[in-house]
Enzyme design. Structure first.
Site, PDB file in Angstrom:
ATOM      1  N   LYS A  42       0.884  -1.330   0.082  1.00 50.14           N
ATOM      2  CA  LYS A  42      -0.004   0.056   0.145  1.00 50.14           C
ATOM      3  C   LYS A  42       0.985   1.080   0.204  1.00 50.14           C
ATOM      4  O   LYS A  42       1.293   1.574   1.139  1.00 50.14           O
ATOM      5  CB  LYS A  42      -1.038   0.003   1.106  1.00 50.14           C
ATOM      6  CG  LYS A  42      -2.016   1.021   1.036  1.00 50.14           C
ATOM      7  CD  LYS A  42      -2.763   1.983   1.909  1.00 50.14           C
ATOM      8  CE  LYS A  42      -2.050   2.915   2.478  1.00 50.14           C
ATOM      9  NZ  LYS A  42      -1.924   4.050   1.688  1.00 50.14           N
ATOM     10  N   GLU A 102      10.160   2.347  10.232  1.00 46.35           N
ATOM     11  CA  GLU A 102      11.024   3.232  10.195  1.00 46.35           C
ATOM     12  C   GLU A 102      10.253   4.632  10.043  1.00 46.35           C
ATOM     13  O   GLU A 102       9.441   4.803   9.061  1.00 46.35           O
ATOM     14  CB  GLU A 102      11.883   3.276   8.495  1.00 46.35           C
ATOM     15  CG  GLU A 102      13.056   3.950   8.449  1.00 46.35           C
ATOM     16  CD  GLU A 102      13.081   5.195   8.040  1.00 46.35           C
ATOM     17  OE1 GLU A 102      12.583   6.078   8.658  1.00 46.35           O
ATOM     18  OE2 GLU A 102      13.832   5.465   6.821  1.00 46.35           O
ATOM     19  N   CYS A 143      13.867  11.461   5.408  1.00 44.96           N
ATOM     20  CA  CYS A 143      13.837  10.935   6.766  1.00 44.96           C
ATOM     21  C   CYS A 143      15.237  11.318   7.467  1.00 44.96           C
ATOM     22  O   CYS A 143      15.284  11.168   8.834  1.00 44.96           O
ATOM     23  CB  CYS A 143      13.440   9.662   6.781  1.00 44.96           C
ATOM     24  SG  CYS A 143      14.296   8.458   5.823  1.00 44.96           S
ATOM     25  N   GLU A 155       9.678  16.583  13.697  1.00 49.56           N
ATOM     26  CA  GLU A 155      10.070  16.639  12.509  1.00 49.56           C
ATOM     27  C   GLU A 155       8.969  17.535  11.661  1.00 49.56           C
ATOM     28  O   GLU A 155       8.047  17.198  11.495  1.00 49.56           O
ATOM     29  CB  GLU A 155      10.003  14.991  12.013  1.00 49.56           C
ATOM     30  CG  GLU A 155      10.609  14.931  10.710  1.00 49.56           C
ATOM     31  CD  GLU A 155      10.546  13.234  10.430  1.00 49.56           C
ATOM     32  OE1 GLU A 155      11.256  12.645   9.888  1.00 49.56           O
ATOM     33  OE2 GLU A 155       9.343  12.799  10.401  1.00 49.56           O
TER      34      GLU A 155
END
Ligand code: TXE
Length: 489
Positions: free
Chosen positions: A173, A248, A282, A384
């Site tokens: 997905k 992750e 990331c 973040e």
């Protein structure tokens, strides 16, 4: 042609749902794709389950599985131009960056193609002359692979290639925002000869199409790359059926510059570290930690160069970086900058959408931004932002640098810049992060593990551990001289 790929057939969503994809660089329509709901996901899981339980793929010799991955690598090279264009239209990323990504993706398939054949059984020395003991590595089963929008096909390859190498079947997905490279990958897997049902593709939103993957008892493993909040939710859901989970979840990565670093290179790479792909990486070096004595000169030069960065769409050859992925994401980045300023950060450049260039007016662009005099308590330092926002903190000495670098819930990546190699090694050994660069930023290779410490997640992608994630070790003991033991006689 419909866009969901279930049991080897292209199919539309059961409830006929669709989604329009628009290019983030200018809002132009890219395509309308099918949008799955939970019932479609259940069908895809059933197809993957059937292919695992009844199909030939898990029992196919590892070397043959590896050969198929090598064929996929060749097909990716053949279709590089088409794939790069599709990825750039979905993400708004510069075409040249998408082209680099396609090379990396082919290399990833090649790496796991070769590795598949190298993993054999492990013979265990039991010290018992009447027993043979060995460990074999079997596939985990049906894997749910959930991927984000920043490096759509790259993140997918890091999961699909090892999952297939190990003999699993899967439901992929991808992000609902960036479906096109995943659609084409399904075509290539079929062309390479992958049996029907081994690879299944579901397009759709996380809550509708994705959430059932973590819940369903027929899914054995979930591998997820994305945001921390979603990762926490998935992990909690997966606990209900005790699935194997790999996460992750990004980072808040320190880029540590000591005063003895090579000035020119460290400045140049501080910009690359954070502004590559407009910070939607990331491992972005979003927290610049500079030694006090170097701070003013270093930050002045970073700011001077950040102001010169040219923004533009995928096919603008003068552009150096592109837009953010969506209006929602742009608003999130703006909110982090506003919060940083309210908490006392000093705006040195950026801090706004670009104005005056009609070519940028309809895209989700944000100027490269430097916030100086930041403190570890600020939300823009701790969380973040995933945008082109560099926060700057000062440190006094080595201990102070390590303390600041580790003062985060994340632990994905980071860098140390110094000409003192002993110091570099000392600092590296104290950093609680999964990838550390010394006098460099961003390089990775498929042979080396990638993943995070702390709340950046767990499990590793790439490298031998990246394959092991998708394997179950099974210990087989054979008594070569069976005889009663008489324990209970
Ligand atoms: O991520 P989500 P979003 C970070 C970054 C960003 C934030 C949010 O900070 O601002 O995450 O981004 C699927 N069950 N990263 O909202 O929601 C979703 O459809 C199952 C870091 O885009 O985590 C998509 O396929 N699946 C990151 C995938 O999860 C669900 C890269 C990622 O989306 C789901 C991207 C659910 N309940 C963002 N909800 C990195 N680590 O590189 C969503 N999804």
């Amino acid at each position: 042609m419909p866009d969901l790929f279930i049991g080897g057939a292209w199919t539309a969503a059961l409830d006929e749902g669709t989604r329009e994809i628009r290019c983030p660089a200018d809002g132009s329509p890219v395509a309308v794709v099918d949008e799955a709901g939970g019932k479609d996901t259940a069908l895809a899981i059933a197809a993957a389950r059937h292919a695992f339980d009844e199909g030939s793929w898990p029992g196919t010799p590892a070397a043959e599985r590896g050969d198929l991955l090598l064929r996929v690598a060749d097909l990716l090279v053949r279709d590089k131009a088409l794939l790069a264009r599709a990825e750039s239209l979905d993400t708004g990323k510069r075409l040249v960056e998408s082209e680099y990504d396609m090379d990396d993706i082919a290399n990833c398939f090649r790496y796991f193609g070769h590795l598949a054949a190298q993993v054999g059984d492990r013979v265990v020395d039991t010290g018992n002359p009447d027993a043979e003991s060995r460990v074999v590595y079997e596939p985990v089963g049906v894997c749910a692979l959930i991927t984000p929008w920043n490096y759509p096909l790259l993140q997918t390859a890091w999961k699909v290639a090892p999952a297939l190498a190990a003999g699993n079947t899967f439901v992929l997905k991808p992000s609902e925002l960036t479906p096109h490279s995943a659609i084409h990958l399904m075509r290539l897997l079929s062309e390479a000869g992958l049996p029907a049902g081994v690879a299944n593709l579901i397009l759709g939103s996380g809550p509708e199409a994705g959430a059932p993957l973590a819940d369903h008892p027929d899914v054995d493993m979930v591998s997820f790359t994305g945001g921390l909040q979603t990762g926490r939710r998935l992990m909690a859901t997966a606990a209900g059926t005790v699935k194997k989970v790999a996460l992750e979840l990004g980072g808040k990565n320190p880029n540590i510059v000591f005063a003895d670093a090579d000035f020119e290179t460290a400045v140049d790479m501080a910009l690359t570290a954070v502004f590559l792909h407009s910070g939607q990486v990331c491992s972005a070096g979003a927290r610049l930690l500079v030694e006090d004595s170097l701070h003013d000169r270093f930050v002045d030069e970073v700011v001077r160069r950040a102001r010169l960065i040219r923004l533009g769409g995928p096919f603008d050859e003068q552009a150096q970086t592109g837009p953010l992925i969506s209006a929602q994401h742009l608003a999130k980045v703006e909110a982090y900058v506003a919060a940083g300023l309210a908490e006392g950060a000093v705006l040195r450049c950026g801090g706004a959408r670009p104005s005056g260039d009609p070519a940028l007016a309809d895209g989700y662009f944000y100027l490269p931004t430097v916030l100086d005099e930041c403190g570890a308590g600020m939300s823009v330092v701790r969380e973040e932002s995933f945008g082109p926002v560099l926060t700057v903190e000062r440190f006094t000495d080595e201990d102070d640098a390590v303390r600041l670098a580790n003062d985060t819930i994340y632990g994905l990546a980071g860098a140390v810049w110094t000409s003192d190699q002993e110091r570099a090694q000392r600092v590296v050994s104290r950093l609680r992060i999964g990838t550390v660069w010394i006098n460099d930023y961003h390089p990775y290779v498929p042979q080396a593990e990638w993943g995070g410490f702390k709340q950046s997640g767990f499990g590793r992608e790439l490298g031998p551990t990246g394959l092991a994630e998708y394997q179950e070790p099974k210990h087989i003991w054979r008594n070569t001289s069976p005889a009663p033991q008489g324990w209970f006689s």
